[in-house]
Design an enzyme around this catalytic site. Structure first.
Site: not given
Length: 272
Positions: A146, A159
């Site tokens: 990501s 996250y």
């Protein structure tokens, strides 16, 4: 050493293959004639996704292996079953989850759960997949990371660390596997229109909403195409979008400016 596995792959395994980027990659690969083994937790959703792929690419074999990638033994069995059907040329680690929220607001369990899925789930997939590839002297691995693994954003304290961890794993595996003819790539996509993003939007704090608004989300099909193109070339890092590219290629020169910019955006949203 350049990868020696064929492209398109003859057989690929994809975790998180029932929706989002994983499903989009399955569709793109099937259109090129790649046989697939799709992994996901929900058998009904998994079979529905496989049916959609089969309908769009008649004649391509699409197998399903329902499993929870947090379960190392179940995942190893699923990968072994896939390898028994046909040697794997490509392993895609795409399954992942996200929780958004301020550090003080998220329970410690949320941090543990995300690490179990996003990091250890990738380990559980790659450990059984890499052995046969290295023994054959050919293969490709694609880890879906990501842009949040390139810079920590407000609201991603649970996250972002999981995606930072994947970067370290990908770098170590690249070095270890290259002599065996296996390439290891990690992608860095931005927000992507998926069912998971739709669910996450409901829990995003205002600061993260404001930060996310500075860059529109991308379509899953376009992100999948960019990630697969990077894997085909054997690239170690595959940034998707201008911000990810800048954070990856120009850091640390641009990080202070990017951090200051997002801090201002978050501060305004917090006062709002």
């Amino acid at each position: 050493m350049p990868p020696r596995a064929p492209w398109p792959p003859r057989h690929a395994v994809i975790s998180g293959g029932s929706s989002g980027i994983g499903l989009a990659m399955a569709q793109a690969l099937a259109a090129q004639g790649t046989g697939l083994t799709l992994l996901a937790r929900d058998p009904a959703r998994l079979e529905a996704a496989a049916g959609a792929v089969r309908a769009a690419a008649p004649g391509v074999e699409v197998a399903t292996q329902p499993c929870d990638i947090r379960d190392a033994e179940a995942t190893a069995r699923a990968v072994a079953a896939a390898e028994a059907r046909a040697p794997l040329d490509l392993a895609v680690a795409c399954a992942g989850v996200v929780r958004a929220g301020g550090f003080a607001d998220l329970p410690a369990q949320a941090h543990r759960e995300l690490m179990e899925t996003n990091y250890f789930g990738v380990l559980n997939l790659l450990r059984p997949a890499l052995g046969p590839m290295r023994a054959r002297g050919a293969g490709r691995v694609l880890i879906v990371g990501s842009a949040a693994g390139l810079a920590g954003f407000w609201g991603y304290s649970a996250y972002a660390p999981t995606k930072f961890a994947l970067r370290g794993l990908a770098e170590a595996l690249r070095a270890e596997c290259a002599p065996d003819g296996v390439s290891v790539s990690i992608g860095h996509p931005p927000d992507t229109e998926t069912p998971q993003l739709a669910a996450e939007r409901a829990e995003r704090p205002p600061q993260l909403v404001a930060i996310a608004a500075t860059a529109p989300p991308r379509e899953a099909r376009a992100v999948a195409a960019a990630l697969l193109a990077g894997a085909r070339r054997g690239r170690a890092d595959v940034p998707v979008g201008a911000l990810a590219w800048a954070l990856l290629r120009l850091a640390p020169a641009v990080r202070p400016a990017v951090d200051a910019w997002f801090d201002r955006v978050a501060a305004r949203a917090g006062r709002g």
